[in-house]
Every structure is written in structure tokens, then in C-alpha cells.
Design an enzyme around this catalytic site. Structure first.
Site, PDB file in Angstrom:
ATOM      1  N   LYS A 192      -8.173  -6.263  12.296  1.00  0.00           N
ATOM      2  CA  LYS A 192      -7.034  -5.569  12.915  1.00  0.00           C
ATOM      3  C   LYS A 192      -6.646  -6.218  14.246  1.00  0.00           C
ATOM      4  O   LYS A 192      -5.460  -6.249  14.603  1.00  0.00           O
ATOM      5  CB  LYS A 192      -7.367  -4.081  13.099  1.00  0.00           C
ATOM      6  CG  LYS A 192      -7.505  -3.327  11.780  1.00  0.00           C
ATOM      7  CD  LYS A 192      -6.209  -3.327  10.978  1.00  0.00           C
ATOM      8  CE  LYS A 192      -6.249  -2.408   9.767  1.00  0.00           C
ATOM      9  NZ  LYS A 192      -4.996  -2.431   9.004  1.00  0.00           N
ATOM     10  N   TYR A 194     -13.726  -4.707  10.328  1.00  0.00           N
ATOM     11  CA  TYR A 194     -12.408  -4.034  10.341  1.00  0.00           C
ATOM     12  C   TYR A 194     -11.715  -4.291  11.687  1.00  0.00           C
ATOM     13  O   TYR A 194     -10.535  -4.662  11.729  1.00  0.00           O
ATOM     14  CB  TYR A 194     -12.628  -2.536  10.122  1.00  0.00           C
ATOM     15  CG  TYR A 194     -11.373  -1.693  10.082  1.00  0.00           C
ATOM     16  CD1 TYR A 194     -10.528  -1.700   8.971  1.00  0.00           C
ATOM     17  CD2 TYR A 194     -11.035  -0.856  11.152  1.00  0.00           C
ATOM     18  CE1 TYR A 194      -9.389  -0.897   8.930  1.00  0.00           C
ATOM     19  CE2 TYR A 194      -9.903  -0.052  11.119  1.00  0.00           C
ATOM     20  CZ  TYR A 194      -9.080  -0.082  10.000  1.00  0.00           C
ATOM     21  OH  TYR A 194      -7.946   0.712   9.963  1.00  0.00           O
ATOM     22  N   ILE A 242      -5.806   9.241  11.506  1.00  0.00           N
ATOM     23  CA  ILE A 242      -4.753   9.820  10.663  1.00  0.00           C
ATOM     24  C   ILE A 242      -5.411  10.374   9.395  1.00  0.00           C
ATOM     25  O   ILE A 242      -6.221   9.675   8.766  1.00  0.00           O
ATOM     26  CB  ILE A 242      -3.700   8.734  10.270  1.00  0.00           C
ATOM     27  CG1 ILE A 242      -3.220   7.927  11.499  1.00  0.00           C
ATOM     28  CG2 ILE A 242      -2.535   9.367   9.513  1.00  0.00           C
ATOM     29  CD1 ILE A 242      -2.463   8.692  12.545  1.00  0.00           C
ATOM     30  N   GLY A 275       0.830  -1.212   0.000  1.00  0.00           N
ATOM     31  CA  GLY A 275       0.000   0.000   0.000  1.00  0.00           C
ATOM     32  C   GLY A 275       0.854   1.247   0.000  1.00  0.00           C
ATOM     33  O   GLY A 275       0.542   2.244   0.671  1.00  0.00           O
ATOM     34  N   ALA A 276       1.935   1.231  -0.790  1.00  0.00           N
ATOM     35  CA  ALA A 276       2.954   2.295  -0.700  1.00  0.00           C
ATOM     36  C   ALA A 276       2.692   3.480  -1.621  1.00  0.00           C
ATOM     37  O   ALA A 276       3.427   4.460  -1.576  1.00  0.00           O
ATOM     38  CB  ALA A 276       4.329   1.703  -1.004  1.00  0.00           C
ATOM     39  N   ARG A 279       0.149   5.564  -1.717  1.00  0.00           N
ATOM     40  CA  ARG A 279      -0.525   6.744  -1.139  1.00  0.00           C
ATOM     41  C   ARG A 279      -0.688   6.577   0.371  1.00  0.00           C
ATOM     42  O   ARG A 279      -0.375   5.508   0.926  1.00  0.00           O
ATOM     43  CB  ARG A 279      -1.878   6.995  -1.818  1.00  0.00           C
ATOM     44  CG  ARG A 279      -2.834   5.839  -1.720  1.00  0.00           C
ATOM     45  CD  ARG A 279      -4.007   5.987  -2.689  1.00  0.00           C
ATOM     46  NE  ARG A 279      -4.863   4.811  -2.653  1.00  0.00           N
ATOM     47  CZ  ARG A 279      -5.939   4.711  -1.872  1.00  0.00           C
ATOM     48  NH1 ARG A 279      -6.286   5.695  -1.083  1.00  0.00           N
ATOM     49  NH2 ARG A 279      -6.660   3.605  -1.891  1.00  0.00           N
TER      50      ARG A 279
HETATM   51  P1  NAP Z   1      -5.562   4.719   2.296  1.00  0.00           P
HETATM   52  O1  NAP Z   1      -5.050   6.092   2.080  1.00  0.00           O
HETATM   53  O2  NAP Z   1      -6.987   4.403   2.009  1.00  0.00           O
HETATM   54  O3  NAP Z   1      -4.609   3.702   1.504  1.00  0.00           O
HETATM   55  C1  NAP Z   1      -4.893   2.333   1.507  1.00  0.00           C
HETATM   56  C2  NAP Z   1      -3.731   1.624   0.864  1.00  0.00           C
HETATM   57  O4  NAP Z   1      -3.988   0.212   0.888  1.00  0.00           O
HETATM   58  C3  NAP Z   1      -3.547   2.038  -0.588  1.00  0.00           C
HETATM   59  O5  NAP Z   1      -2.170   2.226  -0.833  1.00  0.00           O
HETATM   60  C4  NAP Z   1      -4.062   0.837  -1.366  1.00  0.00           C
HETATM   61  O6  NAP Z   1      -3.362   0.584  -2.571  1.00  0.00           O
HETATM   62  C5  NAP Z   1      -3.766  -0.313  -0.410  1.00  0.00           C
HETATM   63  N1  NAP Z   1      -4.641  -1.445  -0.687  1.00  0.00           N
HETATM   64  C6  NAP Z   1      -5.987  -1.531  -0.459  1.00  0.00           C
HETATM   65  N2  NAP Z   1      -6.445  -2.724  -0.898  1.00  0.00           N
HETATM   66  C7  NAP Z   1      -5.368  -3.390  -1.408  1.00  0.00           C
HETATM   67  C8  NAP Z   1      -5.192  -4.662  -2.011  1.00  0.00           C
HETATM   68  N3  NAP Z   1      -6.221  -5.526  -2.173  1.00  0.00           N
HETATM   69  N4  NAP Z   1      -3.937  -5.025  -2.412  1.00  0.00           N
HETATM   70  C9  NAP Z   1      -2.902  -4.162  -2.266  1.00  0.00           C
HETATM   71  N5  NAP Z   1      -3.010  -2.953  -1.704  1.00  0.00           N
HETATM   72  C10 NAP Z   1      -4.231  -2.562  -1.285  1.00  0.00           C
HETATM   73  O7  NAP Z   1      -5.355   4.264   3.795  1.00  0.00           O
HETATM   74  P2  NAP Z   1      -4.303   4.701   4.920  1.00  0.00           P
HETATM   75  O8  NAP Z   1      -5.033   5.588   5.843  1.00  0.00           O
HETATM   76  O9  NAP Z   1      -3.027   5.128   4.324  1.00  0.00           O
HETATM   77  O10 NAP Z   1      -4.151   3.293   5.662  1.00  0.00           O
HETATM   78  C11 NAP Z   1      -2.974   2.536   5.650  1.00  0.00           C
HETATM   79  C12 NAP Z   1      -3.080   1.506   6.778  1.00  0.00           C
HETATM   80  O11 NAP Z   1      -3.230   2.183   8.019  1.00  0.00           O
HETATM   81  C13 NAP Z   1      -4.291   0.595   6.636  1.00  0.00           C
HETATM   82  O12 NAP Z   1      -3.946  -0.718   7.009  1.00  0.00           O
HETATM   83  C14 NAP Z   1      -5.275   1.182   7.622  1.00  0.00           C
HETATM   84  O13 NAP Z   1      -6.193   0.225   8.101  1.00  0.00           O
HETATM   85  C15 NAP Z   1      -4.344   1.660   8.715  1.00  0.00           C
HETATM   86  N6  NAP Z   1      -4.934   2.687   9.565  1.00  0.00           N
HETATM   87  C16 NAP Z   1      -5.313   3.908   9.058  1.00  0.00           C
HETATM   88  C17 NAP Z   1      -5.886   4.847   9.911  1.00  0.00           C
HETATM   89  C18 NAP Z   1      -6.331   6.207   9.438  1.00  0.00           C
HETATM   90  O14 NAP Z   1      -6.940   6.932  10.244  1.00  0.00           O
HETATM   91  N7  NAP Z   1      -6.048   6.609   8.230  1.00  0.00           N
HETATM   92  C19 NAP Z   1      -6.079   4.546  11.260  1.00  0.00           C
HETATM   93  C20 NAP Z   1      -5.677   3.301  11.734  1.00  0.00           C
HETATM   94  C21 NAP Z   1      -5.114   2.381  10.879  1.00  0.00           C
HETATM   95  P3  NAP Z   1      -3.916   1.057  -4.027  1.00  0.00           P
HETATM   96  O15 NAP Z   1      -4.335   2.486  -3.882  1.00  0.00           O
HETATM   97  O16 NAP Z   1      -2.728   0.862  -4.914  1.00  0.00           O
HETATM   98  O17 NAP Z   1      -5.035   0.122  -4.388  1.00  0.00           O
END
Ligand code: NAP
Length: 241
Positions: free
Chosen positions: A153, A149, A182, A9-10, A12
Site C-alpha cells: 500500500k 500489506y 471500513i 474488485g467491483a 463486493r
Molecule cells: P473485500 O471486501 O475483501 O473485497 C476485495 C475485492 O478485491 C473483491 O472485490 C475481490 O474480487 C478483489 N480481488 C482480490 N483479489 C483479486 C485479484 N487477484 N484479482 C481481481 N480482484 C481481486 O475488501 P474491501 O474492504 O472492499 O477492500 C477494497 C480495497 O480497499 C482493497 O484494496 C483494500 O486493501 C482497501 N482497504 C480496505 C480497508 C477496510 O477496512 N476494509 C481499509 C483500507 C483499505 P473477487 O471477490 O471477485 O475475487
């Protein structure tokens, strides 16, 4: 020799910040993307020659195995794996369909399992390695209307703790980083009013940044963290104590 990190998921969000930070720290990053090809290629150009983009749906074990084989062919070893790719969905528990459940577990939990299983033999062979699973505060506390979710997790936390015990003797550290709220695309369906309400609940009075999470991951990837394994490090501004 330049160390190699795989970050899923690198292209974005949090994963992109982790990839950039690890490159700053001297790593070569294998940047795994699924649908964000354009963004992944931009990252590759921006950080050339220290990043190479690999396409992979983390919920498909054959696709994961193929990518890990390709990275090992290119780089010989994998020193760090960051299982960051994830999806979120808000729904009442009774509205969660079989497909919703399978997709959530497939991406957020099985994806980390497939990647970890694919890189471990090489890490065991090297008698060293660092695995970091990006979980969530909801995996620690449970989130209303995000039961699937939260379950995925929480599963990652269990996997982290158990695997740390199994791989310690092989010199491999396994930890989880647990972000709070975040600002990324994952929050795109939150209104300004929702965000303000969240801010009021956070002791440090601000939403987290992607760099807040990336800094913690970078620390866990450093020599300074070499005696830390099996832990869940929360990055949440104090919202969950
Ligand atoms: P995001 O901006 O929605 O990005 C999600 C990432 O996951 C994207 O790079 C996407 O890749 C990748 N992804 C989704 N489905 C995929 C699949 N089937 N195969 C490969 N890659 C996949 O989310 P984020 O906020 O950066 O979240 C990153 C991590 O942090 C996640 O595990 C999320 O649960 C965790 N997290 C986030 C928050 C928050 O508040 N943002 C809080 C707690 C935990 P593509 O775009 O290339 O498809």
C-alpha cells in the site's frame, strides 16, 4: 457522451459501493471481478445497462491487458480507472512466506501497475483521465503484523505521486484514497470486541462505511476535483492525523 470507469474488485465491498455511486453519477462502469462471479452478474443485472462485468485476476498482466482491450473495444475510451482490488493478511513478519509476499505485491501493487499501464495510452491520446488508487492507512503509517500489506500500500502511494508528476501535462490526474477501518468482508476475522476496541480509537467513534469511501472517490471523479493530483486523501474518521 456517457463516461466510462473501470473499477477493479467491483463485485463486493468498497469496489461495489464505488461502482454503484459512479453509475448514480452517470458513468458506465466496467466492473472487474475475479472469484465473485455470481455477485458481479447480480450487479450487472441490478445496474443494467450501465454496468458490464469483466473477469480478471489483476495480478496477471495478460489477463489485465485482455480486459482493457475488451473495454476499449466496447467503449472506445476509458475516462476513469479505480484500482480497488486488494487482499489483506495478518501475520508476524517472520512467518511471511515467499508466496505470501509475492501474492500480496502481485495483487495489491502490481495489479494497479498493470491496469494503469494498460489504460494510459488511451488516456494520453485523449489528453484526459482520472486514476484513483485505493491504498490504506497502513500504507501511510505501517501496520504491525501486516508488513507485506503495508509495503504494497505504501508502494501504491509512491506510484500515485510519481505518476501524477509524469502525466500532469497529459491532463491526467492521479490520486490515492486511503481508507481507515471500513466494515467489509476484509474485516470478517475481527470479533465484535476487536471492532469495539477500534471504535474507541477512532475520533469520530464509528467504523467507516463503504459509502464513505465511495463518496470520496466520486468527488475525485468530478469536475470539482480537477485541480487535485498526486494526493493521498484519507477517509479514516481521524484515526490517523
Ligand atoms: P473485500 O471486501 O475483501 O473485497 C476485495 C475485492 O478485491 C473483491 O472485490 C475481490 O474480487 C478483489 N480481488 C482480490 N483479489 C483479486 C485479484 N487477484 N484479482 C481481481 N480482484 C481481486 O475488501 P474491501 O474492504 O472492499 O477492500 C477494497 C480495497 O480497499 C482493497 O484494496 C483494500 O486493501 C482497501 N482497504 C480496505 C480497508 C477496510 O477496512 N476494509 C481499509 C483500507 C483499505 P473477487 O471477490 O471477485 O475475487
Amino acid at each position: 457522451m456517457q463516461k466510462t470507469a473501470i473499477v477493479t474488485g467491483a463485485a463486493r465491498g468498497i469496489g461495489k459501493a464505488i461502482a454503484k455511486r459512479l453509475v448514480e453519477d452517470g458513468f458506465f462502469v466496467a466492473a472487474v471481478y475475479n472469484s465473485s462471479e455470481k455477485l458481479a452478474k447480480e450487479l450487472e443485472s441490478e445496474l443494467y445497462p450501465n454496468v458490464k462485468a469483466y473477469k480478471c485476476d489483476v495480478s496477471d498482466s495478460e489477463s489485465v491487458n485482455a480486459v482493457v482491450r475488451a473495454v476499449l473495444k466496447d467503449r472506445k475510451t476509458v475516462d476513469v480507472l479505480v484500482n480497488n482490488a486488494g487482499i489483506a493478511q495478518q501475520k508476524l513478519f517472520t512467518d511471511i512466506t515467499d508466496e505470501d509476499w509475492s501474492r500480496m505485491i502481485g495483487v495489491d501493487l502490481s495489479g494497479a501497475f498493470y491496469f494503469t499501464r494498460a489504460v494510459l495510452p488511451s488516456m494520453i491520446n485523449e489528453k484526459s483521465g482520472i486514476i484513483i488508487n485505493i491504498t490504506s492507512m497502513w500504507g501511510e503509517t505501517g501496520g504491525s503484523c501486516e508488513v507485506h500489506y503495508s509495503a504494497a500500500k505504501a508502494g501504491l502511494i509512491g506510484m500515485t505521486k510519481a505518476l501524477a508528476k509524469e502525466t500532469g501535462l497529459s491532463g491526467i490526474c492521479v490520486n490515492a484514497v486511503s481508507p481507515g477501518v471500513i466494515e467489509t468482508d476484509m474485516m470478517s476475522n475481527f470479533s465484535e470486541a476487536d471492532k469495539e476496541a477500534l471504535r474507541e480509537e477512532i475520533p469520530l467513534s464509528r467504523l467507516g462505511s463503504v459509502e464513505d469511501v465511495a463518496n470520496t472517490v466520486a468527488f475525485l471523479c468530478s469536475e470539482k476535483a480537477s485541480y487535485i493530483t498526486g494526493q493521498v486523501i484519507s477517509v479514516n474518521g481521524g484515526i490517523v492525523i
